[in-house]
Design a protein around this motif. Structure first.
Motif, PDB file in Angstrom:
ATOM      1  N   GLY A 130      -6.948   3.192  -0.469  1.00 59.02           N
ATOM      2  CA  GLY A 130      -5.509   2.978  -0.527  1.00 59.02           C
ATOM      3  C   GLY A 130      -5.099   2.417  -1.872  1.00 59.02           C
ATOM      4  O   GLY A 130      -5.759   1.532  -2.409  1.00 59.02           O
ATOM      5  N   LEU A 131      -4.024   2.968  -2.425  1.00 58.47           N
ATOM      6  CA  LEU A 131      -3.472   2.447  -3.668  1.00 58.47           C
ATOM      7  C   LEU A 131      -2.391   1.433  -3.335  1.00 58.47           C
ATOM      8  O   LEU A 131      -1.494   1.711  -2.524  1.00 58.47           O
ATOM      9  CB  LEU A 131      -2.868   3.575  -4.505  1.00 58.47           C
ATOM     10  CG  LEU A 131      -3.816   4.679  -4.950  1.00 58.47           C
ATOM     11  CD1 LEU A 131      -3.053   5.732  -5.756  1.00 58.47           C
ATOM     12  CD2 LEU A 131      -4.965   4.129  -5.755  1.00 58.47           C
ATOM     13  N   ALA A 132      -2.462   0.284  -3.947  1.00 53.08           N
ATOM     14  CA  ALA A 132      -1.478  -0.769  -3.723  1.00 53.08           C
ATOM     15  C   ALA A 132      -0.912  -1.219  -5.066  1.00 53.08           C
ATOM     16  O   ALA A 132      -1.638  -1.296  -6.064  1.00 53.08           O
ATOM     17  CB  ALA A 132      -2.106  -1.948  -2.995  1.00 53.08           C
ATOM     18  N   VAL A 133       0.383  -1.476  -5.088  1.00 52.67           N
ATOM     19  CA  VAL A 133       1.071  -1.927  -6.303  1.00 52.67           C
ATOM     20  C   VAL A 133       1.965  -3.113  -5.944  1.00 52.67           C
ATOM     21  O   VAL A 133       2.246  -3.364  -4.775  1.00 52.67           O
ATOM     22  CB  VAL A 133       1.902  -0.793  -6.946  1.00 52.67           C
ATOM     23  CG1 VAL A 133       1.028   0.382  -7.333  1.00 52.67           C
ATOM     24  CG2 VAL A 133       3.021  -0.344  -6.044  1.00 52.67           C
ATOM     25  N   ILE A 182       2.260   0.659 -14.580  1.00 48.52           N
ATOM     26  CA  ILE A 182       2.138   0.146 -13.217  1.00 48.52           C
ATOM     27  C   ILE A 182       0.702  -0.307 -12.984  1.00 48.52           C
ATOM     28  O   ILE A 182      -0.233   0.463 -13.156  1.00 48.52           O
ATOM     29  CB  ILE A 182       2.533   1.222 -12.193  1.00 48.52           C
ATOM     30  CG1 ILE A 182       3.992   1.636 -12.405  1.00 48.52           C
ATOM     31  CG2 ILE A 182       2.312   0.733 -10.767  1.00 48.52           C
ATOM     32  CD1 ILE A 182       4.441   2.811 -11.570  1.00 48.52           C
ATOM     33  N   ASP A 183       0.542  -1.571 -12.600  1.00 49.28           N
ATOM     34  CA  ASP A 183      -0.775  -2.103 -12.254  1.00 49.28           C
ATOM     35  C   ASP A 183      -1.110  -1.667 -10.830  1.00 49.28           C
ATOM     36  O   ASP A 183      -0.299  -1.841  -9.919  1.00 49.28           O
ATOM     37  CB  ASP A 183      -0.797  -3.625 -12.344  1.00 49.28           C
ATOM     38  CG  ASP A 183      -0.662  -4.117 -13.777  1.00 49.28           C
ATOM     39  OD1 ASP A 183      -1.219  -3.462 -14.682  1.00 49.28           O
ATOM     40  OD2 ASP A 183      -0.004  -5.150 -13.978  1.00 49.28           O
ATOM     41  N   VAL A 184      -2.301  -1.118 -10.646  1.00 46.83           N
ATOM     42  CA  VAL A 184      -2.698  -0.564  -9.351  1.00 46.83           C
ATOM     43  C   VAL A 184      -3.986  -1.215  -8.874  1.00 46.83           C
ATOM     44  O   VAL A 184      -4.923  -1.410  -9.642  1.00 46.83           O
ATOM     45  CB  VAL A 184      -2.923   0.966  -9.451  1.00 46.83           C
ATOM     46  CG1 VAL A 184      -3.217   1.553  -8.083  1.00 46.83           C
ATOM     47  CG2 VAL A 184      -1.737   1.655 -10.084  1.00 46.83           C
ATOM     48  N   PHE A 185      -4.021  -1.532  -7.590  1.00 45.79           N
ATOM     49  CA  PHE A 185      -5.245  -2.021  -6.943  1.00 45.79           C
ATOM     50  C   PHE A 185      -5.725  -0.928  -6.004  1.00 45.79           C
ATOM     51  O   PHE A 185      -4.949  -0.383  -5.223  1.00 45.79           O
ATOM     52  CB  PHE A 185      -4.967  -3.300  -6.158  1.00 45.79           C
ATOM     53  CG  PHE A 185      -6.143  -3.754  -5.346  1.00 45.79           C
ATOM     54  CD1 PHE A 185      -7.237  -4.341  -5.954  1.00 45.79           C
ATOM     55  CD2 PHE A 185      -6.170  -3.578  -3.972  1.00 45.79           C
ATOM     56  CE1 PHE A 185      -8.335  -4.751  -5.215  1.00 45.79           C
ATOM     57  CE2 PHE A 185      -7.254  -3.987  -3.224  1.00 45.79           C
ATOM     58  CZ  PHE A 185      -8.336  -4.574  -3.850  1.00 45.79           C
ATOM     59  N   MET A 215      -2.656   7.782 -14.056  1.00 39.57           N
ATOM     60  CA  MET A 215      -1.271   8.228 -14.218  1.00 39.57           C
ATOM     61  C   MET A 215      -0.309   7.053 -14.072  1.00 39.57           C
ATOM     62  O   MET A 215       0.596   6.871 -14.899  1.00 39.57           O
ATOM     63  CB  MET A 215      -0.936   9.299 -13.176  1.00 39.57           C
ATOM     64  CG  MET A 215       0.506   9.781 -13.253  1.00 39.57           C
ATOM     65  SD  MET A 215       0.989  10.871 -11.897  1.00 39.57           S
ATOM     66  CE  MET A 215       1.128   9.709 -10.546  1.00 39.57           C
ATOM     67  N   LEU A 216      -0.514   6.246 -13.046  1.00 36.97           N
ATOM     68  CA  LEU A 216       0.378   5.102 -12.828  1.00 36.97           C
ATOM     69  C   LEU A 216       0.226   4.066 -13.937  1.00 36.97           C
ATOM     70  O   LEU A 216       1.216   3.497 -14.404  1.00 36.97           O
ATOM     71  CB  LEU A 216       0.112   4.487 -11.455  1.00 36.97           C
ATOM     72  CG  LEU A 216       0.458   5.376 -10.257  1.00 36.97           C
ATOM     73  CD1 LEU A 216      -0.042   4.749  -8.964  1.00 36.97           C
ATOM     74  CD2 LEU A 216       1.937   5.657 -10.183  1.00 36.97           C
ATOM     75  N   ARG A 234       0.876  -1.169   0.000  1.00 36.90           N
ATOM     76  CA  ARG A 234       0.000   0.000   0.000  1.00 36.90           C
ATOM     77  C   ARG A 234       0.916   1.222   0.000  1.00 36.90           C
ATOM     78  O   ARG A 234       1.710   1.413   0.921  1.00 36.90           O
ATOM     79  CB  ARG A 234      -0.888  -0.025   1.240  1.00 36.90           C
ATOM     80  CG  ARG A 234      -1.955   1.026   1.243  1.00 36.90           C
ATOM     81  CD  ARG A 234      -2.856   0.812   2.452  1.00 36.90           C
ATOM     82  NE  ARG A 234      -3.846   1.841   2.540  1.00 36.90           N
ATOM     83  CZ  ARG A 234      -5.136   1.619   2.700  1.00 36.90           C
ATOM     84  NH1 ARG A 234      -5.573   0.378   2.792  1.00 36.90           N
ATOM     85  NH2 ARG A 234      -5.984   2.616   2.774  1.00 36.90           N
ATOM     86  N   ILE A 235       0.817   2.034  -1.058  1.00 36.41           N
ATOM     87  CA  ILE A 235       1.784   3.113  -1.230  1.00 36.41           C
ATOM     88  C   ILE A 235       1.220   4.506  -1.006  1.00 36.41           C
ATOM     89  O   ILE A 235       1.975   5.459  -0.842  1.00 36.41           O
ATOM     90  CB  ILE A 235       2.430   3.065  -2.631  1.00 36.41           C
ATOM     91  CG1 ILE A 235       1.363   3.178  -3.713  1.00 36.41           C
ATOM     92  CG2 ILE A 235       3.261   1.803  -2.795  1.00 36.41           C
ATOM     93  CD1 ILE A 235       1.895   3.548  -5.061  1.00 36.41           C
TER      94      ILE A 235
END
Length: 86
Positions: A48-51, A25-28, A19-20, A3-4
């Motif tokens: 929350g963004l998680a990669v 970049i795959d984002v959850f 943007m990611l 989680r970033i």
């Protein structure tokens, strides 16, 4: 996965996901389905963004650059100095 970032709202989350994704970049997005419960559940940390672990460093750099962005002179409206026009 790591989680970033915790976006302020769903709109910021979707913009950052785009943007990611444009950088490969795959984002959850964790908490997307809970946004409708706002008022019933605490909203701090809801989204929350998680990669993937191997993409976390680069994703954080991109988000840091996004957060540090300043409007270019002449791009902000006179009534709202310091605000980007999107």
């Amino acid at each position: 996965m790591q989680r970033i970032y915790e976006p302020e709202n769903l709109m910021e989350a979707q913009m950052l996901i785009g943007m990611l994704a444009s950088e490969g970049i795959d984002v959850f997005l964790a908490g997307r389905d809970l946004v409708g419960a706002t008022g019933e559940v605490p909203i701090h940390g809801l989204l929350g963004l998680a990669v993937a672990d191997e993409q976390a460093g680069y994703a954080r750099q991109l988000i840091d650059a996004y957060n540090a962005a300043q409007p270019m002179p002449g791009d902000e409206p006179d009534s709202y100095p310091g605000t980007l026009i999107c």
